[in-house]
Design an enzyme around this catalytic site. Structure first.
Site, PDB file in Angstrom:
ATOM      1  N   GLU A 157       3.342   6.009  -2.561  1.00  0.00           N
ATOM      2  CA  GLU A 157       4.515   6.824  -2.890  1.00  0.00           C
ATOM      3  C   GLU A 157       4.784   6.812  -4.396  1.00  0.00           C
ATOM      4  O   GLU A 157       5.161   7.837  -4.979  1.00  0.00           O
ATOM      5  CB  GLU A 157       5.744   6.333  -2.120  1.00  0.00           C
ATOM      6  CG  GLU A 157       5.622   6.391  -0.597  1.00  0.00           C
ATOM      7  CD  GLU A 157       5.386   7.786  -0.054  1.00  0.00           C
ATOM      8  OE1 GLU A 157       5.754   8.777  -0.732  1.00  0.00           O
ATOM      9  OE2 GLU A 157       4.822   7.904   1.058  1.00  0.00           O
ATOM     10  N   SER A 184       0.810  -1.218   0.000  1.00  0.00           N
ATOM     11  CA  SER A 184       0.000   0.000   0.000  1.00  0.00           C
ATOM     12  C   SER A 184       0.841   1.264   0.000  1.00  0.00           C
ATOM     13  O   SER A 184       0.605   2.178  -0.803  1.00  0.00           O
ATOM     14  CB  SER A 184      -0.955   0.000   1.193  1.00  0.00           C
ATOM     15  OG  SER A 184      -0.254  -0.021   2.421  1.00  0.00           O
ATOM     16  N   ASP A 185       1.836   1.358   0.889  1.00  0.00           N
ATOM     17  CA  ASP A 185       2.600   2.611   0.928  1.00  0.00           C
ATOM     18  C   ASP A 185       3.552   2.738  -0.254  1.00  0.00           C
ATOM     19  O   ASP A 185       3.816   3.850  -0.719  1.00  0.00           O
ATOM     20  CB  ASP A 185       3.325   2.815   2.262  1.00  0.00           C
ATOM     21  CG  ASP A 185       4.077   1.600   2.749  1.00  0.00           C
ATOM     22  OD1 ASP A 185       4.014   0.550   2.095  1.00  0.00           O
ATOM     23  OD2 ASP A 185       4.730   1.689   3.807  1.00  0.00           O
ATOM     24  N   SER A 186       4.053   1.626  -0.785  1.00  0.00           N
ATOM     25  CA  SER A 186       4.819   1.701  -2.032  1.00  0.00           C
ATOM     26  C   SER A 186       3.931   2.215  -3.164  1.00  0.00           C
ATOM     27  O   SER A 186       4.362   3.018  -4.000  1.00  0.00           O
ATOM     28  CB  SER A 186       5.365   0.320  -2.423  1.00  0.00           C
ATOM     29  OG  SER A 186       6.435  -0.055  -1.597  1.00  0.00           O
TER      30      SER A 186
END
Length: 776
Positions: free
Chosen positions: A488, A483-485
């Site tokens: 970003e 999710s955070d990859s």
């Protein structure tokens, strides 16, 4: 001499890629490469690390950096600047330091647009690969002489002063990694008393002084049983029948945290077959060397629950031990007899089918290095001459990494993760005309690295979530959505879409942007907040609508299942959880997306942001900080949280959580203007400063950017000036920043070294400082 090769698939007929190997980084040894002067420089770096290994056990990742800077004929042409005591920082001084950092870091970009780096640190990564290759008979071909030499160097460099090896490179000695390291050295050719600085003898003494290796944790017991150094009867059961549990059960595999699922999947296959490798003369010697009593006299049943106190982070409850005992005493004997052994055979067939599915959908990289060795061995056990195993062998180089401290094994790489941060840092510098080609290459890498398809076939029946539109942590071939990859990566593409395409390249297609948004919306967890009561996670559907964000797959399984955690050295590994970093990162991405695509899924995105903000505010710590799950620790979590809240429109004046977060940062700033936090904050779950109140430049950058998110420059810019002064004065002559303590973490107790962080975050913080703080 060693050389890093990028986006190279080689000539192996068993390797394949979804995007022409963009992001792949592999090391090759060439005896003819390099001049005598260059080789001497590398040897000097190795010796310097050895001399200072106890003071700083973290490498500076110098080998590839030396190579790239040499190949690009890099010379720092911008003069170094310093800020004297009592001197005011000018815009010219701060901008000069920033430009020097940009000049240096730009030279480290690879030809395919990403920034390579080591992403390692745990000391249980390499030995299982060596064990697997030893068992399968491929040790000499996969790890020839120079590889063995460098793996041994890594083990020597990270042996603690007491003779043991830690769970990770900064950790106290543990039975798990001391035993693994000792066996690894012996397999690689060292004698019982061999190794640099008496490494083997010192390691063996550490094990003997703690009663021998019968108290190794459960993962260790499994690998020792596979090697023939333990008996399977000394292990708690791992029944492969688990993989066809009906979906209505709370313990269904599809509800497990993917890493836990994919470690125990091949473990259960090997356990179900009671596989034991060849009993070689070396194995017989090791049986004599590492136990305090004769091997054939050990009561294996009595050691199942043993775990050395040095390794015990998550003690097992009595209820859990009783569960293991019931499986051990009642279920396993039954499944070994007719007709129930037919069920065991069917379970093994189902399990290996799942293993093959995961292998194929990750191009045989697998989800991570722990799983890699286990899945590779399972494929060999099924068919030593089969293509599955050969495809695994072809992907081993993807994991190997070499630096001045020797050769280790990557988690699986952080190419996409590091590059997305690097691009945002460079964009913040407002130097587009000077670094347009760098931004363009990075932009192409990010676009090429997005996952374009979901897992193959009926992926839900294989316990998989959608992946189309996501970014992995490493490269597209890896295939596992994060999710955070994704957030970003999406932020990078959106920011670059607002810049001149003739400079930074064409923007990403709208449909691919929408796919990324879909991933983020699918991973949010619904939480019901009850005033004055404990909040409840409600798994209404797989695609929940409110709350925090999970990493890989939707959270929502009953929290009590964590009581069944089978490991002793990790916490929160049975289930997927929601995390403040993923939540805050996704808020920032979706707020930016909403500005550029105001008509797409507006209500869903608005609800997402509203409830994500509520989640962040709800999980704030009593001291005003936020716990960082993937970085060390409270400065990391607080930077993300303040950024997420600010992106959602919260300010210091209208948000109590921001005011409390700022208060935490200001009161923890050091005398030198920086911030520094021990890795112990993560496992102990409380803020612990670095020893001697030292500052860490990466953590200083996180804190500085957190304060900037809160508008600190409007209230009192002095804390910002003090932090910027430390960053400017710490910059090295060539524009690099010095390597300091490890700043990454996995599951609270396992530290990870992100070698590019020391460049990315000080650079980014200086860029934001120049951008937002009024300077003369």
């Amino acid at each position: 001499m060693w050389r890093l090769k990028v986006a190279d698939g080689g000539n192996d007929p068993y390797i394949y890629s979804t995007n022409k190997f963009v992001g792949r980084q592999i090391w090759e040894f060439d005896p003819h490469y390099g001049t005598p002067e260059e080789r001497a420089e590398i040897e000097a770096a190795r010796e310097n690390f050895w001399k200072n290994r106890y003071q700083l056990p973290v490498c500076s990742d110098l080998l590839w950096r030396m190579q790239f800077l040499r190949e690009k004929n890099f010379k720092q042409t911008i003069a170094q600047v310093k800020v004297e005591d009592g001197e005011e920082i000018t815009k010219e001084t701060a901008t000069t330091a920033m430009r020097r950092a940009v000049h240096f870091f730009s030279a480290l970009q690879a030809s395919d647009g990403h920034w390579p780096a080591e992403n390692a640190g745990p000391l249980f990564f390499v030995p299982p690969l060596v064990f697997c290759l030893y068992i399968t008979g491929h040790l000499d071909t996969v790890l020839p002489g120079e590889y063995r030499k460098e793996i041994l160097r890594y083990l020597y460099c990270h042996q603690n002063e007491d003779g043991g090896w830690g769970f990770h490179i900064e950790g106290h000695s543990s039975m798990f990694c001391t035993t693994f390291s000792y066996i690894c050295m012996r397999i690689l050719g060292e004698g019982p008393d061999g190794g640099r600085d008496n490494a083997c003898a010192r390691g063996r003494k550490w094990i003997h002084d703690r009663g021998g290796m019968t108290s190794i944790p459960s993962w260790g017991k499994t690998w020792l049983s596979i090697l023939g150094l333990f008996d399977w009867s000394g292990c708690n059961p791992m029944p492969p029948e688990f993989w066809f549990f009906p979906s209505f059960l709370p313990m269904h595999p599809g509800r497990m945290f993917c890493y836990c699922r994919l470690v125990y999947m091949p473990m259960s296959y090997l356990y179900g077959r009671r596989f034991v490798g060849p009993i070689t003369p070396l194995i017989i010697e090791l049986r004599q060397e590492l136990f305090l009593q004769p091997y054939n006299e050990i009561n294996w049943k009595k050691v199942r629950h043993l775990c050395a106190k040095e390794d015990l982070y998550y003690p097992h409850s009595l209820i859990q031990d009783l569960m293991w005992d019931s499986l051990y005493i009642c279920t396993e004997p039954l499944l070994s007899r007719w007709p129930f052994n037919k069920l065991r055979q069917k379970a093994l067939e189902v399990t290996i089918k799942h293993i093959h599915y995961e292998d194929e959908n990750s191009r045989y990289i697998t989800i991570g290095c722990v799983e890699k060795s286990l899945c590779m061995l399972a494929c060999w056990v099924e068919n030593p001459n089969g293509d599955y195993f050969k495809k695994h062998l072809a992907r081993i180089p993807d994991y190997l990494w070499i630096a001045e401290d020797g050769m280790t094994m990557q988690t699986f790489g952080s190419q996409a993760w590091d590059t997305s941060f690097a691009l945002q840092a460079l964009i913040a510098c407002n130097m587009t005309n000077e670094i347009g080609s760098i931004l363009k290459k990075g932009h192409e890498f990010i676009k090429e690295s997005q996952v374009k398809e979901n897992p193959s076939g009926d992926f839900k029946s294989m316990f998989r979530h959608i992946s189309k539109g996501s970014w992995t942590f490493s490269d597209q071939d890896h295939g596992w959505q994060i999710s955070d990859s994704t957030a970003e990566g999406l932020k990078c593409c959106l920011l670059l879409s607002m810049m001149p395409p003739e400079i930074v390249g064409e923007k990403m297609e709208s449909e691919q942007v929408f796919d990324a948004v879909n991933i983020l919306l699918s991973l949010q967890v619904r939480i019901i907040y009850l005033p004055g009561a404990i909040s409840m996670v409600v798994p209404i559907t797989k695609q929940c609508k409110n709350g925090g964000l999970a990493v890989w797959e939707p959270a929502g399984a009953p929290k009590w299942l964590e009581l069944l955690n089978p490991t002793e050295f990790f916490a929160d590994v049975v289930l997927e959880h929601e995390y403040v970093e993923c939540t805050a990162s996704s808020i920032q991405a979706l707020v930016l997306f909403k500005k550029l695509y105001p008509g797409h899924r507006t209500n869903e995105i608005n609800n997402f942001i509203t409830n994500a903000v509520r989640f962040i505010e709800h999980i704030q710590m009593p001291d005003g900080s936020w716990y960082g799950n993937w970085g060390s620790c409270f400065f990391y979590g607080t930077w993300f949280s303040l950024g997420g809240l600010a992106a959602a429109g919260k300010t210091y004046h209208n948000c109590l959580a921001i005011r409390r977060g700022v208060e935490f940062l200001l009161k923890s700033q050091g005398d030198d203007g920086g911030w520094g936090e021990s890795w112990l904050s993560n496992p102990k779950e409380k803020y612990i400063p670095l020893e001697g109140n030292r500052s860490n430049l990466v953590q200083t950058a996180w804190a500085l950017m957190g304060l900037l998110h809160s508008g600190q420059e409007e209230r009192d810019p002095m804390p910002l000036h003090r932090a910027a002064k430390l960053l400017i004065n710490s910059q090295m002559e060539d524009g690099d920043f010095p390597q300091q303590e490890v700043t990454g973490v996995f599951k609270k107790n396992c530290m990870l070294h992100y070698a590019d962080y020391r460049n990315i975050f000080p650079l980014w913080a200086l860029a934001e400082y120049v951008r937002w703080v009024p300077l003369p």
